[in-house]
Design an enzyme around this catalytic site. Sequence first.
Site, PDB file in Angstrom:
ATOM      1  N   THR A  44       0.827  -1.208   0.000  1.00  0.00           N
ATOM      2  CA  THR A  44       0.000   0.000   0.000  1.00  0.00           C
ATOM      3  C   THR A  44       0.857   1.253   0.000  1.00  0.00           C
ATOM      4  OG1 THR A  44      -1.657  -1.212   1.279  1.00  0.00           O
ATOM      5  CG2 THR A  44      -1.870   1.174   1.200  1.00  0.00           C
ATOM      6  N   THR A  45       1.870   1.298   0.870  1.00  0.00           N
ATOM      7  CA  THR A  45       2.743   2.465   0.962  1.00  0.00           C
ATOM      8  C   THR A  45       3.548   2.646  -0.319  1.00  0.00           C
ATOM      9  OG1 THR A  45       2.882   2.054   3.334  1.00  0.00           O
ATOM     10  CG2 THR A  45       4.476   3.588   2.414  1.00  0.00           C
ATOM     11  N   TYR A 107     -13.294  -4.222  -2.048  1.00  0.00           N
ATOM     12  CA  TYR A 107     -14.402  -3.692  -2.837  1.00  0.00           C
ATOM     13  C   TYR A 107     -15.528  -4.703  -3.028  1.00  0.00           C
ATOM     14  CZ  TYR A 107     -17.125  -1.225  -6.344  1.00  0.00           C
ATOM     15  OH  TYR A 107     -18.158  -0.619  -7.005  1.00  0.00           O
ATOM     16  N   TYR A 133      -2.532 -10.385   4.829  1.00  0.00           N
ATOM     17  CA  TYR A 133      -2.510  -8.966   5.189  1.00  0.00           C
ATOM     18  C   TYR A 133      -3.936  -8.519   5.463  1.00  0.00           C
ATOM     19  CZ  TYR A 133      -1.653  -3.903   4.596  1.00  0.00           C
ATOM     20  OH  TYR A 133      -1.589  -2.533   4.747  1.00  0.00           O
ATOM     21  N   ARG A 138      -8.786  -0.274   4.774  1.00  0.00           N
ATOM     22  CA  ARG A 138      -8.602  -0.034   3.337  1.00  0.00           C
ATOM     23  C   ARG A 138      -9.430  -0.990   2.478  1.00  0.00           C
ATOM     24  NH1 ARG A 138      -4.701   3.460   1.558  1.00  0.00           N
ATOM     25  NH2 ARG A 138      -3.173   4.179   3.087  1.00  0.00           N
ATOM     26  N   LYS A 163       0.215 -10.087   8.601  1.00  0.00           N
ATOM     27  CA  LYS A 163       0.399  -8.669   8.893  1.00  0.00           C
ATOM     28  C   LYS A 163      -0.969  -8.164   9.333  1.00  0.00           C
ATOM     29  CE  LYS A 163       1.269  -4.096   6.962  1.00  0.00           C
ATOM     30  NZ  LYS A 163       1.549  -3.276   5.747  1.00  0.00           N
ATOM     31  N   ILE A 205       5.555  -4.785   9.903  1.00  0.00           N
ATOM     32  CA  ILE A 205       5.710  -4.295   8.528  1.00  0.00           C
ATOM     33  C   ILE A 205       5.319  -2.827   8.590  1.00  0.00           C
ATOM     34  CG2 ILE A 205       4.924  -4.471   6.151  1.00  0.00           C
ATOM     35  CD1 ILE A 205       4.649  -7.452   6.515  1.00  0.00           C
TER      36      ILE A 205
END
Length: 293
Positions: A44-45, A107, A133, A138, A163, A205
């Site tokens: 994501t980052t 989504y 994850y 998000r 994570k 992380i």
Amino acid sequence: MFSGSIPALVTPFDRDGGFDERAYRDLIEWQIAEGSTALVPCGTTGEAATLTQDEQFAIVRLCVDQARGRVPVIAGAGSNDTRVAAANLRAAKEAGADAALMVPPYYNRPSQEGIFRHFEALAQHAPLPIVLYNVPARTVTDIQPETLVRIVAAFPRLFVAVKDASGILQRVSQHRAALGNDFCQLSGNDDLALAFNAMGGVGCISVTANVAPRLSADFQQACAAGDAAKALALHDRLFPLHAALFSDASPGPVKYAMTRVRPGFPEGLRLPMTWPGETSRAAVDAALAHAAL
């Protein structure tokens, strides 16, 4: 399989949105020299949502090339389409990654059964280990503890870690009670990493590790050594930075912070992400000063 301070690497772009390979290679060298224990490209980052598949796995390949086996590479490879996720796993393997970081489908909002079936399908031909994850803020999809346990118990050699960015600390104990102390639990929230490790986690992380890799590595080492006083002191030193890096839409603040600690670091982001506002930049500057960075 993994532990310690693991940066979720930013992806350096120039002001036109082009990938800056030299800056990325330099970032990887700095991270390894400062004590990071693994690398996560294209999470994501790393603005993976704005990368084409070809770009994404070319960047993973470059990360693997620069790391040269000194630390493991965990490639961001998730998708809300199970078939695309399977193709991403193959691409991550071909790029040389040691493992893949996989979110549940976003989504679409599948049920817990749908989440299990997604990972069950991936498990049939997965060519490398998977770090689950869970980041409901998000994805709007939450891997409930019972579902995570079901996934790992069904394929224990494949799903090697989580994570956890749910922010629900009691899950560390729930996962450990069901899966044992050897199941690798990594925090996805820098600000909760101290408590997460105290409850049985083994690392993070991290977004903050992009900016403060040595302090983040020292913090994780103190946790692992049971040095509570040192871990708390480092946590307090870094805590304002943990908050400031999310004072505007991420990764805007962390990219701004990179330009402060690494002069000349490229300033680009890809739309819809934008440069952080004045208030956020001031918060980052104050946090860097507090951390003596």
